[in-house]
Design a protein around this motif. Structure first.
Motif, PDB file in Angstrom:
ATOM      1  N   SER A 266     -52.047  28.725  46.447  1.00  0.00           N
ATOM      2  CA  SER A 266     -53.244  28.647  47.274  1.00  0.00           C
ATOM      3  C   SER A 266     -53.448  27.238  47.796  1.00  0.00           C
ATOM      4  O   SER A 266     -53.819  27.045  48.958  1.00  0.00           O
ATOM      5  CB  SER A 266     -54.483  29.068  46.470  1.00  0.00           C
ATOM      6  OG  SER A 266     -54.368  30.385  46.030  1.00  0.00           O
ATOM      7  N   GLU A 267     -53.220  26.262  46.930  1.00  0.00           N
ATOM      8  CA  GLU A 267     -53.364  24.871  47.356  1.00  0.00           C
ATOM      9  C   GLU A 267     -52.373  24.537  48.464  1.00  0.00           C
ATOM     10  O   GLU A 267     -52.722  23.881  49.450  1.00  0.00           O
ATOM     11  CB  GLU A 267     -53.165  23.931  46.171  1.00  0.00           C
ATOM     12  CG  GLU A 267     -54.282  23.972  45.166  1.00  0.00           C
ATOM     13  CD  GLU A 267     -53.977  23.195  43.893  1.00  0.00           C
ATOM     14  OE1 GLU A 267     -52.794  22.838  43.668  1.00  0.00           O
ATOM     15  OE2 GLU A 267     -54.913  22.938  43.132  1.00  0.00           O
ATOM     16  N   THR A 268     -51.138  25.007  48.317  1.00  0.00           N
ATOM     17  CA  THR A 268     -50.115  24.762  49.336  1.00  0.00           C
ATOM     18  C   THR A 268     -50.513  25.419  50.651  1.00  0.00           C
ATOM     19  O   THR A 268     -50.414  24.794  51.717  1.00  0.00           O
ATOM     20  CB  THR A 268     -48.748  25.297  48.864  1.00  0.00           C
ATOM     21  OG1 THR A 268     -48.406  24.659  47.635  1.00  0.00           O
ATOM     22  CG2 THR A 268     -47.666  25.053  49.891  1.00  0.00           C
ATOM     23  N   ALA A 269     -50.976  26.663  50.576  1.00  0.00           N
ATOM     24  CA  ALA A 269     -51.404  27.366  51.788  1.00  0.00           C
ATOM     25  C   ALA A 269     -52.573  26.646  52.440  1.00  0.00           C
ATOM     26  O   ALA A 269     -52.616  26.498  53.669  1.00  0.00           O
ATOM     27  CB  ALA A 269     -51.783  28.810  51.451  1.00  0.00           C
ATOM     28  N   LEU A 270     -53.507  26.191  51.642  1.00  0.00           N
ATOM     29  CA  LEU A 270     -54.663  25.481  52.172  1.00  0.00           C
ATOM     30  C   LEU A 270     -54.230  24.190  52.860  1.00  0.00           C
ATOM     31  O   LEU A 270     -54.715  23.864  53.954  1.00  0.00           O
ATOM     32  CB  LEU A 270     -55.648  25.185  51.041  1.00  0.00           C
ATOM     33  CG  LEU A 270     -57.010  24.644  51.424  1.00  0.00           C
ATOM     34  CD1 LEU A 270     -57.729  25.575  52.379  1.00  0.00           C
ATOM     35  CD2 LEU A 270     -57.859  24.433  50.178  1.00  0.00           C
ATOM     36  N   GLU A 271     -53.302  23.461  52.271  1.00  0.00           N
ATOM     37  CA  GLU A 271     -52.798  22.236  52.897  1.00  0.00           C
ATOM     38  C   GLU A 271     -52.124  22.545  54.228  1.00  0.00           C
ATOM     39  O   GLU A 271     -52.315  21.818  55.210  1.00  0.00           O
ATOM     40  CB  GLU A 271     -51.821  21.528  51.958  1.00  0.00           C
ATOM     41  CG  GLU A 271     -52.482  20.892  50.757  1.00  0.00           C
ATOM     42  CD  GLU A 271     -51.492  20.394  49.720  1.00  0.00           C
ATOM     43  OE1 GLU A 271     -50.254  20.528  49.926  1.00  0.00           O
ATOM     44  OE2 GLU A 271     -51.948  19.871  48.689  1.00  0.00           O
ATOM     45  N   ASP A 272     -51.339  23.629  54.280  1.00  0.00           N
ATOM     46  CA  ASP A 272     -50.676  24.020  55.528  1.00  0.00           C
ATOM     47  C   ASP A 272     -51.700  24.370  56.606  1.00  0.00           C
ATOM     48  O   ASP A 272     -51.541  24.000  57.764  1.00  0.00           O
ATOM     49  CB  ASP A 272     -49.747  25.211  55.292  1.00  0.00           C
ATOM     50  CG  ASP A 272     -48.539  24.861  54.429  1.00  0.00           C
ATOM     51  OD1 ASP A 272     -48.269  23.651  54.246  1.00  0.00           O
ATOM     52  OD2 ASP A 272     -47.885  25.802  53.940  1.00  0.00           O
ATOM     53  N   ILE A 273     -52.738  25.081  56.210  1.00  0.00           N
ATOM     54  CA  ILE A 273     -53.761  25.479  57.179  1.00  0.00           C
ATOM     55  C   ILE A 273     -54.527  24.264  57.680  1.00  0.00           C
ATOM     56  O   ILE A 273     -54.823  24.147  58.868  1.00  0.00           O
ATOM     57  CB  ILE A 273     -54.702  26.528  56.553  1.00  0.00           C
ATOM     58  CG1 ILE A 273     -53.922  27.827  56.303  1.00  0.00           C
ATOM     59  CG2 ILE A 273     -55.899  26.789  57.451  1.00  0.00           C
ATOM     60  CD1 ILE A 273     -54.624  28.794  55.408  1.00  0.00           C
ATOM     61  N   LEU A 274     -54.835  23.341  56.790  1.00  0.00           N
ATOM     62  CA  LEU A 274     -55.523  22.121  57.218  1.00  0.00           C
ATOM     63  C   LEU A 274     -54.659  21.316  58.174  1.00  0.00           C
ATOM     64  O   LEU A 274     -55.161  20.731  59.144  1.00  0.00           O
ATOM     65  CB  LEU A 274     -55.931  21.291  56.000  1.00  0.00           C
ATOM     66  CG  LEU A 274     -57.038  21.908  55.134  1.00  0.00           C
ATOM     67  CD1 LEU A 274     -57.249  21.076  53.877  1.00  0.00           C
ATOM     68  CD2 LEU A 274     -58.328  22.045  55.914  1.00  0.00           C
ATOM     69  N   ALA A 275     -53.346  21.310  57.939  1.00  0.00           N
ATOM     70  CA  ALA A 275     -52.426  20.633  58.857  1.00  0.00           C
ATOM     71  C   ALA A 275     -52.447  21.319  60.225  1.00  0.00           C
ATOM     72  O   ALA A 275     -52.431  20.656  61.268  1.00  0.00           O
ATOM     73  CB  ALA A 275     -51.014  20.614  58.279  1.00  0.00           C
ATOM     74  N   ALA A 276     -52.515  22.654  60.217  1.00  0.00           N
ATOM     75  CA  ALA A 276     -52.597  23.397  61.481  1.00  0.00           C
ATOM     76  C   ALA A 276     -53.891  23.061  62.213  1.00  0.00           C
ATOM     77  O   ALA A 276     -53.895  22.900  63.443  1.00  0.00           O
ATOM     78  CB  ALA A 276     -52.502  24.900  61.212  1.00  0.00           C
ATOM     79  N   PHE A 277     -54.989  22.940  61.492  1.00  0.00           N
ATOM     80  CA  PHE A 277     -56.251  22.544  62.123  1.00  0.00           C
ATOM     81  C   PHE A 277     -56.135  21.147  62.724  1.00  0.00           C
ATOM     82  O   PHE A 277     -56.670  20.884  63.806  1.00  0.00           O
ATOM     83  CB  PHE A 277     -57.406  22.588  61.119  1.00  0.00           C
ATOM     84  CG  PHE A 277     -58.138  23.891  61.096  1.00  0.00           C
ATOM     85  CD1 PHE A 277     -58.887  24.308  62.180  1.00  0.00           C
ATOM     86  CD2 PHE A 277     -58.081  24.711  59.983  1.00  0.00           C
ATOM     87  CE1 PHE A 277     -59.563  25.514  62.162  1.00  0.00           C
ATOM     88  CE2 PHE A 277     -58.750  25.916  59.958  1.00  0.00           C
ATOM     89  CZ  PHE A 277     -59.488  26.328  61.053  1.00  0.00           C
TER      90      PHE A 277
END
Length: 110
Positions: free
Chosen positions: A21-32
């Motif tokens: 979940s943390e990895t996914a959240l980091e990826d999504i924040l990078a996309a933002f």
């Protein structure tokens, strides 16, 4: 009572999901961040792209929060910090025995 190594073993799946979940959240924040940069550079960012990123962020955040909650609940239950936690009679017996020993020692000292 459950010792820390056992707690770690019992929560391995929750810890793994939390890490994912943390990895996914980091990826999504990078996309933002990328979307933000595109907007600042004057590009036309579609509402669909922003909506997809927002939905993915919400899902990752929800999963992350749920795994943290499950882990904290497990730790609290294992340590006997919640009302419905099972009683550790061995630990209670030892605690009562130590207190009785201190009382007996104090009585003998007087």
């Amino acid at each position: 009572m459950t010792k820390e190594p056992n707690v770690l073993g019992e929560t391995a799946r929750a810890r793994w999901i939390l890490q994912q979940s943390e990895t996914a959240l980091e990826d999504i924040l990078a996309a933002f961040d990328l979307i933000s940069e595109r907007i600042l550079e004057g590009e036309d960012v579609s509402l669909a792209d922003i909506t997809k990123a927002r939905i993915a962020l919400g899902q990752a955040r929800t999963q992350l929060i749920e795994e943290v909650r499950k882990y904290e609940e497990r730790i609290a239950r294992d340590r006997g910090l919640v009302a419905d936690a099972p009683l550790d009679f061995d630990a209670l017996r030892e605690s009562i025995g130590r207190k009785l020993d201190r009382i007996r020692d104090a009585r003998e000292a007087t």
